[in-house]
Design a protein around this motif. Structure first.
Motif, PDB file in Angstrom:
ATOM      1  N   MET A  96       2.081  -7.826   6.535  1.00 50.16           N
ATOM      2  CA  MET A  96       2.115  -6.756   6.035  1.00 50.16           C
ATOM      3  C   MET A  96       3.470  -6.404   5.549  1.00 50.16           C
ATOM      4  O   MET A  96       4.438  -6.164   6.328  1.00 50.16           O
ATOM      5  CB  MET A  96       1.792  -5.476   7.100  1.00 50.16           C
ATOM      6  N   ASP A  97       3.629  -6.288   4.014  1.00 47.02           N
ATOM      7  CA  ASP A  97       5.192  -6.057   3.690  1.00 47.02           C
ATOM      8  C   ASP A  97       5.430  -4.830   3.049  1.00 47.02           C
ATOM      9  O   ASP A  97       5.155  -4.206   1.900  1.00 47.02           O
ATOM     10  CB  ASP A  97       5.240  -7.042   2.505  1.00 47.02           C
ATOM     11  N   LEU A  98       6.053  -3.906   4.047  1.00 46.99           N
ATOM     12  CA  LEU A  98       5.881  -2.417   3.771  1.00 46.99           C
ATOM     13  C   LEU A  98       7.164  -2.153   2.831  1.00 46.99           C
ATOM     14  O   LEU A  98       7.120  -1.203   1.884  1.00 46.99           O
ATOM     15  CB  LEU A  98       6.151  -1.494   4.769  1.00 46.99           C
ATOM     16  N   GLU A  99       8.167  -3.183   2.872  1.00 49.54           N
ATOM     17  CA  GLU A  99       9.313  -3.110   1.762  1.00 49.54           C
ATOM     18  C   GLU A  99       8.785  -3.086   0.441  1.00 49.54           C
ATOM     19  O   GLU A  99       9.578  -2.568  -0.456  1.00 49.54           O
ATOM     20  CB  GLU A  99      10.166  -4.185   2.200  1.00 49.54           C
ATOM     21  N   ALA A 100       7.905  -4.045   0.154  1.00 49.61           N
ATOM     22  CA  ALA A 100       7.519  -4.428  -1.134  1.00 49.61           C
ATOM     23  C   ALA A 100       6.673  -2.902  -1.937  1.00 49.61           C
ATOM     24  O   ALA A 100       6.729  -2.400  -2.817  1.00 49.61           O
ATOM     25  CB  ALA A 100       6.535  -5.377  -1.307  1.00 49.61           C
ATOM     26  N   VAL A 101       6.000  -2.419  -1.057  1.00 50.32           N
ATOM     27  CA  VAL A 101       5.314  -0.841  -1.349  1.00 50.32           C
ATOM     28  C   VAL A 101       6.354   0.091  -1.312  1.00 50.32           C
ATOM     29  O   VAL A 101       6.321   0.830  -2.386  1.00 50.32           O
ATOM     30  CB  VAL A 101       4.569  -0.922  -0.089  1.00 50.32           C
ATOM     31  N   LYS A 102       7.472  -0.076  -0.469  1.00 44.62           N
ATOM     32  CA  LYS A 102       8.496   0.922  -0.841  1.00 44.62           C
ATOM     33  C   LYS A 102       9.152   0.878  -2.105  1.00 44.62           C
ATOM     34  O   LYS A 102       9.585   1.779  -2.654  1.00 44.62           O
ATOM     35  CB  LYS A 102       9.612   1.004   0.391  1.00 44.62           C
TER      36      LYS A 102
END
Length: 146
Positions: A96-102
């Protein structure tokens, strides 16, 4: 039922042989039904375990989103491919890559603001009103009837 089988079982009358044969057929039918129901229960158990694992994964994803400062978990989950995210034995999310979503949708996250801490000295803010200012304020309050 054959004569040989009847002799081995010690059955002498044809009526008893017919009843035994009906009993054996009923027993075979019950065994078949039991096997089918057992297989159906096993499939349902597997589906329930998969649903439980999926619910745990979604809950862990929502928790991670909220910890990262997410405003709307449903909107953020829609941007994440849940099939690529896995939950390991320890309950931690992998993939899960939340930094990409941010980076893609920063408006869905709260900005973390670091507040500067003061020294605790408030002399500039606690300046007392002079006596003349107090009198004017009291007169003004009386005029407004408060």
């Amino acid at each position: 039922m054959t004569q040989e089988l009847m002799q081995r079982l010690g059955i002498q009358s044809p009526e008893t042989a017919e009843k035994v044969e009906q009993f054996l057929l009923a027993l075979e039918e019950r065994n078949r039904l039991l096997t089918e129901k057992s297989a159906a229960l096993e499939r349902e158990k597997t589906l329930a375990e998969e649903a439980l694992q999926n619910a745990k994964k979604i809950a862990a994803m929502e928790k991670a989103i909220l910890e990262a400062g997410g405003k709307n978990t449903k909107a953020i989950l829609a941007l994440i491919d849940a099939d690529e995210v896995t939950l390991n034995e320890k309950g931690e999310l992998e993939g899960m890559d939340l930094e990409a979503v941010k980076a893609e949708a920063p408006y869905l996250f709260n900005e973390k603001e670091e507040k500067t801490k003061g020294t605790g000295f408030q002399a500039a803010y606690t300046k007392k009103k002079t006596t003349k200012e107090n009198e004017i304020a009291q007169t003004f309050r009386k005029a407004l009837r408060r």
